[in-house]
Every structure is written in structure tokens, then in C-alpha cells.
Motif scaffolding. Structure first.
Motif, PDB file in Angstrom:
ATOM      1  N   ARG A 189       0.735  -1.278  -0.098  1.00  0.00           N
ATOM      2  CA  ARG A 189      -0.103  -0.001   0.019  1.00  0.00           C
ATOM      3  C   ARG A 189       0.761   1.331  -0.004  1.00  0.00           C
ATOM      4  N   THR A 190       0.602   2.302  -1.113  1.00  0.00           N
ATOM      5  CA  THR A 190       1.472   3.319  -1.011  1.00  0.00           C
ATOM      6  C   THR A 190       0.380   4.448  -0.335  1.00  0.00           C
ATOM      7  N   VAL A 191       1.049   4.933   0.854  1.00  0.00           N
ATOM      8  CA  VAL A 191       0.256   5.645   1.661  1.00  0.00           C
ATOM      9  C   VAL A 191       0.328   7.200   1.439  1.00  0.00           C
ATOM     10  N   VAL A 192       1.673   7.358   1.072  1.00  0.00           N
ATOM     11  CA  VAL A 192       1.950   8.822   0.225  1.00  0.00           C
ATOM     12  C   VAL A 192       2.800   8.630  -0.884  1.00  0.00           C
ATOM     13  N   ASP A 193       2.098   9.428  -2.065  1.00  0.00           N
ATOM     14  CA  ASP A 193       2.658   9.127  -3.449  1.00  0.00           C
ATOM     15  C   ASP A 193       3.246  10.438  -3.973  1.00  0.00           C
ATOM     16  N   GLY A 194       4.344  10.725  -3.908  1.00  0.00           N
ATOM     17  CA  GLY A 194       4.911  11.830  -4.676  1.00  0.00           C
ATOM     18  C   GLY A 194       4.532  13.179  -4.171  1.00  0.00           C
ATOM     19  N   LEU A 195       4.352  13.420  -3.045  1.00  0.00           N
ATOM     20  CA  LEU A 195       3.824  14.504  -2.377  1.00  0.00           C
ATOM     21  C   LEU A 195       4.922  15.767  -2.502  1.00  0.00           C
ATOM     22  N   SER A 196       4.587  16.788  -3.137  1.00  0.00           N
ATOM     23  CA  SER A 196       5.337  18.002  -3.055  1.00  0.00           C
ATOM     24  C   SER A 196       4.767  19.230  -2.563  1.00  0.00           C
ATOM     25  N   LEU A 197       5.465  20.041  -1.583  1.00  0.00           N
ATOM     26  CA  LEU A 197       4.882  21.300  -1.271  1.00  0.00           C
ATOM     27  C   LEU A 197       5.713  22.101  -0.515  1.00  0.00           C
ATOM     28  N   ARG A 198       5.424  23.226  -0.428  1.00  0.00           N
ATOM     29  CA  ARG A 198       6.474  24.253   0.406  1.00  0.00           C
ATOM     30  C   ARG A 198       5.779  25.035   1.368  1.00  0.00           C
ATOM     31  N   VAL A 199       6.528  25.806   2.462  1.00  0.00           N
ATOM     32  CA  VAL A 199       6.017  26.757   3.497  1.00  0.00           C
ATOM     33  C   VAL A 199       6.850  27.671   3.507  1.00  0.00           C
ATOM     34  N   GLY A 200       6.427  29.028   3.139  1.00  0.00           N
ATOM     35  CA  GLY A 200       7.413  30.399   3.180  1.00  0.00           C
ATOM     36  C   GLY A 200       7.561  30.553   4.317  1.00  0.00           C
ATOM     37  N   ALA A 201       8.399  31.670   4.521  1.00  0.00           N
ATOM     38  CA  ALA A 201       8.995  32.357   5.832  1.00  0.00           C
ATOM     39  C   ALA A 201       7.825  33.251   6.226  1.00  0.00           C
ATOM     40  N   GLY A 202       7.443  32.841   7.522  1.00  0.00           N
ATOM     41  CA  GLY A 202       6.203  33.657   8.244  1.00  0.00           C
ATOM     42  C   GLY A 202       4.820  33.298   7.548  1.00  0.00           C
ATOM     43  N   GLU A 203       4.778  32.290   6.956  1.00  0.00           N
ATOM     44  CA  GLU A 203       3.600  31.786   6.176  1.00  0.00           C
ATOM     45  C   GLU A 203       2.863  30.878   7.331  1.00  0.00           C
ATOM     46  N   ILE A 204       1.611  30.757   7.275  1.00  0.00           N
ATOM     47  CA  ILE A 204       0.650  29.930   8.128  1.00  0.00           C
ATOM     48  C   ILE A 204      -0.132  28.916   7.024  1.00  0.00           C
ATOM     49  N   LEU A 205       0.271  27.750   6.801  1.00  0.00           N
ATOM     50  CA  LEU A 205      -0.399  27.093   6.103  1.00  0.00           C
ATOM     51  C   LEU A 205      -1.012  25.988   6.606  1.00  0.00           C
ATOM     52  N   GLY A 206      -2.483  25.893   5.821  1.00  0.00           N
ATOM     53  CA  GLY A 206      -3.292  24.945   6.163  1.00  0.00           C
ATOM     54  C   GLY A 206      -3.115  23.598   5.371  1.00  0.00           C
ATOM     55  N   PHE A 207      -3.073  22.263   6.365  1.00  0.00           N
ATOM     56  CA  PHE A 207      -2.835  21.259   5.774  1.00  0.00           C
ATOM     57  C   PHE A 207      -4.185  20.120   5.946  1.00  0.00           C
ATOM     58  N   LYS A 254      -2.337  12.087   5.742  1.00  0.00           N
ATOM     59  CA  LYS A 254      -1.945  13.331   6.143  1.00  0.00           C
ATOM     60  C   LYS A 254      -0.847  13.139   7.445  1.00  0.00           C
ATOM     61  N   SER A 255      -1.283  11.850   8.301  1.00  0.00           N
ATOM     62  CA  SER A 255      -0.312  11.717   9.511  1.00  0.00           C
ATOM     63  C   SER A 255       1.125  11.342   9.108  1.00  0.00           C
ATOM     64  N   THR A 256       0.947  10.348   8.088  1.00  0.00           N
ATOM     65  CA  THR A 256       1.967   9.825   7.425  1.00  0.00           C
ATOM     66  C   THR A 256       3.010  10.993   6.674  1.00  0.00           C
ATOM     67  N   ALA A 257       2.397  11.728   6.105  1.00  0.00           N
ATOM     68  CA  ALA A 257       3.081  12.827   5.476  1.00  0.00           C
ATOM     69  C   ALA A 257       3.954  13.731   6.508  1.00  0.00           C
ATOM     70  N   ILE A 258       3.018  14.141   7.642  1.00  0.00           N
ATOM     71  CA  ILE A 258       3.606  14.957   8.657  1.00  0.00           C
ATOM     72  C   ILE A 258       4.850  14.394   9.358  1.00  0.00           C
ATOM     73  N   GLY A 298      -2.841  10.257  -0.289  1.00  0.00           N
ATOM     74  CA  GLY A 298      -1.451  10.346  -0.457  1.00  0.00           C
ATOM     75  C   GLY A 298      -0.917  11.305  -1.629  1.00  0.00           C
ATOM     76  N   ARG A 299      -1.903  11.765  -2.244  1.00  0.00           N
ATOM     77  CA  ARG A 299      -1.668  12.887  -3.276  1.00  0.00           C
ATOM     78  C   ARG A 299      -1.927  14.208  -3.034  1.00  0.00           C
ATOM     79  N   LEU A 300      -1.271  15.333  -3.375  1.00  0.00           N
ATOM     80  CA  LEU A 300      -1.964  16.694  -3.388  1.00  0.00           C
ATOM     81  C   LEU A 300      -2.975  16.965  -4.444  1.00  0.00           C
ATOM     82  N   LEU A 301      -3.948  17.087  -3.944  1.00  0.00           N
ATOM     83  CA  LEU A 301      -5.252  17.768  -4.801  1.00  0.00           C
ATOM     84  C   LEU A 301      -5.046  19.117  -5.331  1.00  0.00           C
ATOM     85  N   ALA A 302      -4.839  19.972  -4.161  1.00  0.00           N
ATOM     86  CA  ALA A 302      -5.058  21.340  -4.618  1.00  0.00           C
ATOM     87  C   ALA A 302      -4.335  22.073  -3.620  1.00  0.00           C
TER      88      ALA A 302
END
Length: 333
Positions: free
Chosen positions: A33-51, A59-63, A229-233
């Protein structure tokens, strides 16, 4: 990929110099079972990112991979320019703060004693430890209750102390996992103010997970949604809901409903079909929700179709989330 998903902003490269976190191609497999599949993301300096992601989305495996708790099978994570692995792993991890959903405190100790202990674990000693403990109590609004035992705290106060423990080493990036679960409105407001102070006064970045969508809409600069496991949006709140137009209209039709119904509704927006146990549901992304509703009622009269399975959704994260994943955020199926 749904038609709505295809119109939603997607990641546009991960090479910004001010990013505190970048993740590229994270993949994790357990057995077959692939739980997280090719996830790419970024967090900028001083940014509040909702996940965001429904239960079972990975989500828990990604974190766990983003915080260095779990190594990825493939992909890489960088924290403040340092790889979260190899020789720089220890330094990179020291720039992360993690506040778990579970209360990780000693109930028989006072708030100050708890923070002194956790500051010591972080390597703080003497005057530096005392200063950080006082600061963490102040920033979370607990200075006047510092000498009280945690067992005497309300749930909201325990949540705030839980956050304080994760801030003692003043990380550049903080992960807050469901920090307002089970708290009252006053405590939620104080937690909000704490998060905003971290950004305003110290320039901290925050990765914020929550099942409470209005909270994410109010607090977060940018939001990512993952499922299976994939980023949708990815995008701001307004960018994400823009493809929903004036709103969504869902009409459940019995088997054998005329195809003309779909054709006529297409004049009011994009129409997608979903199978239901009794037939088909048409989901209209409406340009004008009121006009689309009038068209539905007219069609129902002309074709003698029931209106019992009719639902309207104004464009918000909840309706977007349901449309993208087919699940409410707490669903586990």
C-alpha cells in the motif's frame, strides 16, 4: 481528476529562497500500500499553511516525514535550507517545533515545572531556560496560572500549555496538529492570537491541521488538500473556491431520468454525474445559483421528477473538500 480539480491552482515550483520547508516527491509505502505518493509542497517564511485531508488520506504519514519522525522511501525534505537527513538532520530538526494533538504534559506538575522540564530536554539551562519559560507562558497567556498544576487546568488551558512546550526552543517552523480540538470559543480565540503572534513577532512559519474548516479559512494564508497520499489542490482560500462559481447544486435523480435534463442544466454551469444507489446525481457548478435552482424546479415539474434529493452548497472549503475527495473531512471510508 474532477473538472473542478483541474481548474484549481497547483504547486508552481519549490525553489523560493525564503521557503522554510520544501518537500519534493515524498513517497511512503507500507507493504503493498502506497500511503503517500509523490507529495511536493512548500512553506514560506512567516506563512501559516493549512494542511487538510480526510482520515486515511496519508496526512499523518506525510507530517511524520516532514518532521523527520519517519524517513521517506523516496523524495527529500529541506528545513531552512538544510536537508532533513544525513549529517544535517539534527540541526534541521532543531528548527522544527511539533505540537501533537494529544496533550503531552505531566498533570501532577505545575505549568512552570512542565516547561522547565521540556526546556531542559531542548538543552536550555540557567538564565536562558528561565527566560524561555517566562516567554512561552506569556505568549500563550498562562503567566498568571504558572504555579497551578496541569490537572487543575481546563481543556483549553492544557491545549495552550501544550503549544507553549513546543515553542521553548523558538523554532522557525511549528507544526500544530488539531490545536483547538475540544476547546471553548474563548480558548480558540486565544490560540488564534498565539499563532498570529508567532508570525508577527518572531516571523515563525506554521503548518496548521484542523477538521474545523472555518478556522482554516480564517487563519491560514494558503491551504493544501491531500487525499490518498496525493496533493489535490493548493492555493489561497479564494483561489481554491473560485472554480466553484456561485456555488454547487446537487440533484439526485431516479434511474431513467431524461438525458435532456443534463443538457438543459449545462447552460447554467459545468455538470458532472455521480452514481447513486437509486440512479444518478447531477452536480452543477453554477454561474448563478438562484437561476440554476429555478431551472431545476422547472425541469422537475416538466419531467415529473422528485426534488427530495436536492442540496445547495455555497462555495467554501467544506463544499470544495467534499467535491474533490468525495468525503467529508472526518470520513474514514
Amino acid at each position: 481528476m474532477s473538472a473542478v480539480q483541474g481548474l484549481i491552482p497547483q504547486p508552481s515550483g519549490l525553489d523560493r529562497e525564503d521557503d522554510v520547508l520544501t518537500a519534493e516527491g515524498l513517497t511512503k509505502t507500507f507493504g503493498t500500500r502506497t500511503v503517500v505518493d509523490g507529495l511536493s509542497l512548500r512553506v514560506g517564511a512567516g506563512e501559516i499553511l493549512g494542511f487538510l485531508g480526510p482520515n486515511g488520506a496519508g496526512k499523518s504519514t506525510a507530517i511524520a516525514m516532514l518532521t523527520g519522525i519517519l524517513p521517506p522511501d523516496r523524495g527529500a525534505v529541506t528545513i531552512d535550507g538544510l536537508p532533513l537527513g544525513g549529517r544535517t538532520a539534527r540541526t534541521a530538526k532543531s528548527r522544527i517545533g511539533v505540537v501533537p494533538q494529544e496533550i503531552a504534559l505531566y498533570p501532577s506538575l505545575t505549568a512552570r515545572q512542565n516547561l522547565r522540564f521540556f526546556a531542559g530536554v531542548q538543552g536550555l539551562r540557567g538564565a536562558a531556560r528561565a527566560e524561555r519559560v517566562d516567554w512561552a507562558l506569556e505568549v500563550t497567556g498562562l503567566t498568571d496560572r504558572a504555579a497551578d498544576t496541569v490537572s487543575s487546568y481546563s481543556g483549553g488551558m492544557q491545549r495552550r500549555l501544550n503549544i507553549a512546550a513546543g515553542l521553548l526552543h523558538r523554532p522557525k517552523l511549528v507544526f500544530l496538529d488539531e490545536p483547538t480540538v475540544g476547546v471553548d470559543a474563548q480558548s480558540r480565540g486565544l490560540i488564534f492570537e498565539t499563532v498570529l503572534r508567532l508570525r508577527r513577532e518572531l516571523g515563525m512559519s506554521v503548518v496548521y491541521t484542523s477538521h474545523y474548516m472555518p478556522e482554516v479559512e480564517q487563519l491560514c494564508d494558503r491551504i493544501v488538500i491531500i487525499d490518498r497520499g496525493r496533493l489535490l489542490a493548493e492555493g489561497t482560500r479564494d483561489e481554491l473556491v473560485a472554480p466553484l462559481g456561485d456555488g454547487l447544486l446537487r440533484w439526485e435523480l431516479p434511474a431513467g431520468a431524461p438525458e435532456a435534463v443534463r443538457r438543459e442544466l449545462a447552460a447554467h454551469g459545468r455538470v458532472e454525474s455521480e452514481d447513486t444507489p437509486g440512479g444518478t446525481a447531477l452536480v452543477i457548478t453554477a454561474h448563478d445559483l438562484a437561476r440554476a435552482l429555478r431551472a431545476v424546479t422547472d425541469l422537475a415539474v416538466r419531467h415529473r421528477l422528485p426534488l427530495t434529493g436536492l442540496r445547495l452548497d455555497r462555495p467554501d472549503l467544506e463544499s470544495l473538500f467534499l467535491h474533490l475527495t468525495g468525503r467529508a473531512i472526518r470520513d474514514g471510508s
